[in-house]
Scaffold this active site. Sequence first.
Site, PDB file in Angstrom:
ATOM      1  N   CYS A  19      47.222  44.230  29.050  1.00 38.53           N
ATOM      2  CA  CYS A  19      45.747  44.775  28.449  1.00 38.53           C
ATOM      3  C   CYS A  19      45.949  45.448  27.232  1.00 38.53           C
ATOM      4  CB  CYS A  19      45.372  45.671  29.651  1.00 38.53           C
ATOM      5  SG  CYS A  19      43.605  46.421  29.506  1.00 38.53           S
ATOM      6  N   ALA A  20      45.846  46.887  27.320  1.00 34.56           N
ATOM      7  CA  ALA A  20      46.118  47.879  26.108  1.00 34.56           C
ATOM      8  C   ALA A  20      47.532  47.914  25.970  1.00 34.56           C
ATOM      9  CB  ALA A  20      45.065  48.880  26.223  1.00 34.56           C
TER      10      ALA A  20
END
Length: 183
Positions: free
Chosen positions: A102-103
């Site tokens: 994800c991030a």
Amino acid sequence: MTRVLVPLAPGFEELEAVSITNILRRAGIEVLTAGLEPGPVRASRGTVVIPDVPLEQVMHDDFDMVVLPGGLPGADNLRDDPRVLHILRRTHASGRWVGAICAAPKVLAVAGLLAGRRATHYPGALSAEELAGVKDSDAAIELDDRVITSRGPGTAMDFALALVELLVGRAKRDEVEQGLVRR
């Protein structure tokens, strides 16, 4: 026994952290979740999780893999913690695995572990500066030189199964996946 560290920062993505932890444990892998500070950690959607240990307690331990869940501001909190960057660099330099979803690939970028490598991430989660030198990909999962990255919550289960395969083999991955009744 294979050991994996999953650091948990305030604002982590719970779907990713729980999927990774649960699926690796189903494979018989020892997983330690470690909070940046002692005590419970509130995730991005408000779920409160009690980590196994505070990060400080395992700072000098060796792990076969360190894997970071994403979420915001969780990934930013991981990125801004020098202890996390140190653990990632030390783990990768010793020839072991680092991963992020994800991030959280932004943390690998700041640690200097993505330059010249293929990596994937949540769309828009990494700045142009963080992406400098990265072979940016929109694949669900990317593997490049003991660095594995993935896109986001929707890829969390596949990512966790890929981690199982990397750490303990295809047969164990197939066994765990069959028990999940995904098909």
